[in-house]
Design a protein around this motif. Structure first.
Motif, PDB file in Angstrom:
ATOM      1  N   HIS A 198     -34.923 -18.398 116.023  1.00 40.45           N
ATOM      2  CA  HIS A 198     -34.156 -18.704 117.229  1.00 40.45           C
ATOM      3  C   HIS A 198     -34.330 -20.152 117.685  1.00 40.45           C
ATOM      4  N   ASP A 199     -35.114 -20.934 116.974  1.00 39.36           N
ATOM      5  CA  ASP A 199     -35.213 -22.375 117.220  1.00 39.36           C
ATOM      6  C   ASP A 199     -35.683 -22.994 115.913  1.00 39.36           C
ATOM      7  N   TRP A 200     -34.803 -22.990 114.934  1.00 42.95           N
ATOM      8  CA  TRP A 200     -35.204 -23.217 113.553  1.00 42.95           C
ATOM      9  C   TRP A 200     -35.712 -24.632 113.274  1.00 42.95           C
ATOM     10  N   LYS A 201     -35.398 -25.592 114.131  1.00 45.68           N
ATOM     11  CA  LYS A 201     -35.859 -26.947 113.881  1.00 45.68           C
ATOM     12  C   LYS A 201     -37.347 -27.136 114.180  1.00 45.68           C
ATOM     13  N   ARG A 208     -41.188 -21.482 113.141  1.00 48.35           N
ATOM     14  CA  ARG A 208     -41.161 -20.802 111.856  1.00 48.35           C
ATOM     15  C   ARG A 208     -40.351 -19.516 112.003  1.00 48.35           C
ATOM     16  N   PRO A 209     -39.606 -19.120 110.980  1.00 52.53           N
ATOM     17  CA  PRO A 209     -38.765 -17.924 111.091  1.00 52.53           C
ATOM     18  C   PRO A 209     -39.575 -16.638 110.991  1.00 52.53           C
ATOM     19  N   SER A 210     -38.970 -15.576 111.480  1.00 53.16           N
ATOM     20  CA  SER A 210     -39.481 -14.238 111.213  1.00 53.16           C
ATOM     21  C   SER A 210     -38.899 -13.783 109.882  1.00 53.16           C
ATOM     22  N   ILE A 211     -39.767 -13.408 108.947  1.00 50.72           N
ATOM     23  CA  ILE A 211     -39.322 -13.068 107.595  1.00 50.72           C
ATOM     24  C   ILE A 211     -39.489 -11.564 107.367  1.00 50.72           C
ATOM     25  N   PHE A 244     -25.730 -20.145 111.694  1.00 48.64           N
ATOM     26  CA  PHE A 244     -26.284 -21.488 111.513  1.00 48.64           C
ATOM     27  C   PHE A 244     -25.763 -22.364 112.637  1.00 48.64           C
ATOM     28  N   THR A 245     -26.528 -22.422 113.734  1.00 47.11           N
ATOM     29  CA  THR A 245     -26.157 -23.218 114.898  1.00 47.11           C
ATOM     30  C   THR A 245     -27.278 -24.211 115.184  1.00 47.11           C
ATOM     31  N   GLU A 246     -27.117 -24.963 116.268  1.00 48.21           N
ATOM     32  CA  GLU A 246     -28.169 -25.897 116.659  1.00 48.21           C
ATOM     33  C   GLU A 246     -29.476 -25.173 116.953  1.00 48.21           C
ATOM     34  N   GLN A 247     -29.376 -23.922 117.386  1.00 55.72           N
ATOM     35  CA  GLN A 247     -30.575 -23.166 117.734  1.00 55.72           C
ATOM     36  C   GLN A 247     -30.902 -22.084 116.709  1.00 55.72           C
ATOM     37  N   ASP A 248     -29.922 -21.250 116.387  1.00 59.81           N
ATOM     38  CA  ASP A 248     -30.179 -20.041 115.619  1.00 59.81           C
ATOM     39  C   ASP A 248     -29.907 -20.224 114.130  1.00 59.81           C
ATOM     40  N   LEU A 249     -30.750 -19.578 113.348  1.00 60.11           N
ATOM     41  CA  LEU A 249     -30.574 -19.566 111.898  1.00 60.11           C
ATOM     42  C   LEU A 249     -30.918 -18.181 111.375  1.00 60.11           C
ATOM     43  N   VAL A 250     -29.969 -17.565 110.683  1.00 54.98           N
ATOM     44  CA  VAL A 250     -30.204 -16.283 110.021  1.00 54.98           C
ATOM     45  C   VAL A 250     -29.755 -16.435 108.571  1.00 54.98           C
TER      46      VAL A 250
END
Length: 253
Positions: free
Chosen positions: A46-49, A52-55, A130-136
């Motif tokens: 939720h803040d990919w920059k 760290r992601p949840s995997i 794939f946005t400024e905030q979110d990455l899935v």
């Protein structure tokens, strides 16, 4: 690969996303079974920059240590799919073999340090958000054989369906935040559509024509029209666009 089964997996996950329910574990397990992948990995951040992601993993390996996860993430910029995503913003499904030969891939740090140890040689990745905030991101791997052109094409409507659900949920959360209220637990859904009607609407929602939908489902365009007419009657709507809008609202009930 069971393409209708793939759409069912996507539909169930989309419904969970719209309703604010956990979706990654069921989606990963469903894809592993329907696609025949050795491993499915879903990254949600939720803040990919900066975060760290949840995997979520299904298949082999079932778990990774914190150190292994951190090392994997540190090598993301070397992944050919991620390189293309960051350069072009193209979130569609691609195989590693779309970018480079297996021999060249085996020379990359991410293969040597991650995938070779897991004995995974063939990958396909797609990005529903794939946005400024979110990455899935959704990745699938196989040991023995690559993903076919037909399989890769079948992943497009799945990605689009998940993307629509994620965007819908993001907008709902933004509205809830703007009016300063708690998220509302949705009442029980009362879907009245048949399984085939849901499949038709799921494909049309991704932008396919009646003819394209018919080819995807292995039925005739006339049959697609009959299913749509059934939806028009049940939903009391006059058009395909209105039917899709109604269907998406049903997912949010």
């Amino acid at each position: 690969m069971d393409e209708a089964g793939l759409l069912r997996v996507g539909l169930r996950s989309s419904q969970a996303i719209v309703n604010g329910e956990p979706f990654a574990a069921d989606l990963a397990d469903g894809l592993r079974r329907v696609v025949g992948a050795d491993c499915v990995c879903i990254d949600v951040c939720h803040d990919w920059k900066v975060q760290r992601p949840s995997i979520t993993l299904a298949g082999e390996p079932g778990t990774l240590t914190v150190g292994e996860v951190d090392r994997w993430i540190s090598l993301y910029p070397d992944d050919p799919y991620v390189v293309n995503l960051l350069a072009t913003g193209d979130p569609r499904p691609y195989r590693t073999s779309d970018y480079m030969t297996l021999t060249r891939f085996q020379d990359t740090p991410i293969y040597r340090e991650v995938f070779s140890r897991l004995e995974m040689r063939h990958l396909v990745v797609m990005t529903p958000s794939f946005t400024e905030q979110d990455l899935v991101m959704i990745g699938m791997t196989r040991r023995l054989y690559d993903f076919s052109d037909r399989e890769t094409s079948a992943f497009h409507p799945l990605r689009d369906m998940i993307a629509v659900a994620l965007e819908y949920r993001s907008k709902v959360k933004a509205i809830i935040a703007s009016i300063n209220v708690d998220d509302l637990t949705p009442p029980p859904r009362h879907l009245t559509l048949t399984e085939r009607e849901n499949q038709v609407l799921a494909l049309i929602a991704t932008g396919l024509t009646n003819d394209q939908t018919a080819r995807k489902l292995g039925i005739s365009p006339r049959t697609v029209r009959k299913h749509l007419e059934g939806v028009f009657t049940k939903a009391n709507v006059p058009s395909r666009a209105a039917a899709v809008a109604w269907w998406l609202r049903q997912l949010g009930r």
